[in-house]
Design an enzyme around this catalytic site. Structure first.
Site, PDB file in Angstrom:
ATOM      1  N   LYS A 147       0.855  -1.192   0.000  1.00 36.36           N
ATOM      2  CA  LYS A 147       0.000   0.000   0.000  1.00 36.36           C
ATOM      3  C   LYS A 147       0.892   1.244   0.000  1.00 36.36           C
ATOM      4  O   LYS A 147       1.479   1.605   1.009  1.00 36.36           O
ATOM      5  CB  LYS A 147      -0.883   0.024   1.260  1.00 36.36           C
ATOM      6  N   GLU A 168      10.419   1.152  10.123  1.00 35.43           N
ATOM      7  CA  GLU A 168      11.408   2.189   9.769  1.00 35.43           C
ATOM      8  C   GLU A 168      10.723   3.525   9.985  1.00 35.43           C
ATOM      9  O   GLU A 168       9.904   3.952   9.182  1.00 35.43           O
ATOM     10  CB  GLU A 168      11.823   2.033   8.296  1.00 35.43           C
ATOM     11  N   CYS A 213      14.029  10.785   6.345  1.00 34.02           N
ATOM     12  CA  CYS A 213      14.149  10.374   7.750  1.00 34.02           C
ATOM     13  C   CYS A 213      15.595  10.513   8.221  1.00 34.02           C
ATOM     14  O   CYS A 213      15.864  10.690   9.394  1.00 34.02           O
ATOM     15  CB  CYS A 213      13.676   8.938   7.906  1.00 34.02           C
ATOM     16  N   GLU A 248      11.105  16.439  14.053  1.00 35.59           N
ATOM     17  CA  GLU A 248      11.611  16.223  12.695  1.00 35.59           C
ATOM     18  C   GLU A 248      11.164  17.420  11.846  1.00 35.59           C
ATOM     19  O   GLU A 248       9.959  17.663  11.703  1.00 35.59           O
ATOM     20  CB  GLU A 248      10.932  14.941  12.178  1.00 35.59           C
TER      21      GLU A 248
END
Ligand code: NAP
Length: 488
Positions: free
Chosen positions: A183, A259, A293, A390
């Site tokens: 997906k 992850e 990331c 982040e």
């Protein structure tokens, strides 16, 4: 859109890829995919329902036994062919990627090669799945271990690396003999749909890979993860969603790879080569417009060299061209959406309100798409929001430290643990600091760690499991131990 762009988008299948066939979603629903550099729609793709997701699982489950029983060399050659087709279609795939995600074409080409490399690497690993045979310590029996494919794996990927996140999961799964329901992210489904056609052309049997695009990720994932036939979930995305999925997977004791997000420190000691550090900082910060990331989120710089480092970095950042990724002179494309612009804007304002100063950039430019200026801010507090969250945008924030112990404390002062970058010319210091860092990966005098041949992954809130390297295939293999009475 230019003619070539329309043609590239038109070539991609827009349905669901289930059991080797392109099908419409039940009820015929679709959702729109947007170009973030123009904020205009690119196309519509099928919007899978729970019923469609279960049909994809039926197909993956139905294909499993036969795929698992294929000779490793057979699987390897299909994966290798897929690698070659991806490389041959690099331009076309890069253009689709730039259109749906925004990154400049040069970077998109880089991602296509990186994505293909996971297929090349795992084609090579498919024929090296091993086991062991040894004498038990008491000498009375023998120990045999063997590895077998996990079963059906469900993969959920993010929008920031639309092709590489799919191949990084699929490569090892297919090599191991597992089957797949993938997906992709709603904002970037086209690269995965293009990959379906490539796998088909490479000779992958029907049902081994199934791809569902949906605007209901939670509903579809819940249904799949509640089904007994699913055995594995591999997720790349935010820590927030990762925790929800890990909890859900726990209810059925599914095998899980996560992850997740990062908050990478980029540490520059006073003995570092400053020009090298600045050059690598541009890569660690600006690859993917900062939407990675692994992106350097906190520049931790020795106070003795902080001004020189920050000014050189600001000079480099101020010369970057921001624009549509399809333009040849563009270095920095748009962010993914308005929410990303709002987040970056608010982090910068908060840092400035708390005493930081802007050396270059600092503003959004929304004339056409979701653009944000390459930005350097200095004098940032390690307690401000920008140091804790982040950023996922083209903003470099510089925090200073006075000694090695403080640098390590600052670097580890986060719930994340994906990657850290260390710049020093002192080998002993480098090794000391690397050992003290609580991350899954470290770049030593290097601002890029991604490599299909290396185990990518984090610790703490950055998740668990490894993708790539010799380790990547283990995520899709179950280990069986056999106790042998060899005297029988
Ligand atoms: P996200 O919101 O977590 O979405 C990632 C994927 O999860 C998308 O496919 C999304 O579908 C799906 N999703 C969202 N909510 C879900 C739910 N409740 N149940 C099941 N699936 C759900 O993350 P993102 O903003 O797209 O991606 C950025 C994040 O990914 C960052 O935190 C980044 O650090 C992380 N990332 C990590 C790595 C790594 O290897 N560690 C690599 C790349 C990115 P929709 O698109 O439909 O929402």
């Amino acid at each position: 859109m230019a003619l070539g762009e329309v043609e590239a988008v038109a070539k991609v299948g827009k349905g669901l890829f289930i059991g080797g066939k392109w099908v419409d979603a039940a009820g015929g629903k679709t959702f729109s995919v947007e170009d973030p550099s123009t904020r205009s729609p690119l196309c519509e793709v099928a919007d899978a329902t729970i019923e469609d997701a279960i049909a994809a699982l039926d197909a993956a489950h139905g294909a499993f036994e036969a795929w698992a029983a294929t000779p490793p060399r057979y699987r390897a050659e299909i994966i290798r062919r897929a690698y070659e087709i991806i490389m041959a279609r690099s331009e076309e795939l890069a253009l689709i990627m730039t259109l749906e995600m925004g990154k400049p074409l040069a970077e998109a080409r880089g991602e296509v090669a990186y994505a293909a490399d996971f297929f090349r690497w795992f084609a090579e690993e498919a024929v090296r799945i091993d086991g062991r045979f040894y004498v038990a310590p008491d000498g009375n029996s023998r120990v045999l271990t063997m590895k077998q494919p996990v079963g059906v794996a469900y993969m959920i990927t993010p929008w920031n690396f639309p092709l590489a996140m799919a191949t990084r999961k699929m490569g090892p799964a297919l090599a191991a003999g597992a089957t797949v329901v993938l997906k992709p992210a709603e904002q970037t489904p086209l690269c995965s749909l293009a990959l379906a056609s490539i796998l088909e052309e490479a000779g992958l049997p029907a049902g081994v890979v199934n791809i569902i695009t949906t605007s209901d990720p939670a509903g579809v994932s819940e249904a799949l993860m509640n089904d007994d036939r699913l055995r594995k979930v591999s997720f790349t995305g935010s820590t927030e969603v990762g925790k929800i999925l890990a909890e859900r997977a726990g209810r059925r004791l599914l095998r899980v790879s996560m992850e997740l997000g990062g908050n990478a420190p980029f540490i520059v000691f006073d003995d570092a080569d400053i020009d090298l550090a600045v050059g690598q900082a541009m890569i660690a910060k600006m690859r993917n417009m900062g939407e990675a990331c692994t992106s350097a989120n906190r520049f931790l710089v020795d106070s003795k060299i902080a001004s020189e480092f920050s000014e050189k970095l600001a000079d480099r950042m101020s010369h970057l061209n921001v624009g549509r990724g399809t333009e040849a002179d563009t270095n920095v494309g748009p962010l993914i959406d308005q929410a990303a612009i709002d987040k970056v804007t608010s982090l910068v304002s908060d840092a400035v309100a708390n005493g930081a100063a802007i050396l270059t950039g600092g503003r959004a430019n929304l004339d056409d798409g979701y653009f944000f200026e390459p930005t350097v801010i200095v004098g940032t507090s390690s307690n401000s929001s920008i140091s804790k969250n982040e950023i996922f945008g083209p903003v470099a924030s510089v925090v200073t430290f006075n000694d090695e112990a403080e640098a390590i404390d600052l670097a580890n002062g986060t719930e994340y643990g994906l990657v850290a970058y260390v710049f020093t010319n002192n080998l002993s210091r480098g090794l000391r600091v690397i050992e003290a860092l609580k991350t899954g990966m470290v770049g030593l005098n290097q601002g890029l760690v991604s490599n299909a041949a290396a185990p990518f992954g984090g610790v703490k809130d950055s998740g668990f499991g490894r993708e790539g390297g010799f380790e990547g295939i283990e995520e899709y293999l179950d280990l069986k131990y056999v106790a042998i009475n060899h005297r029988a």
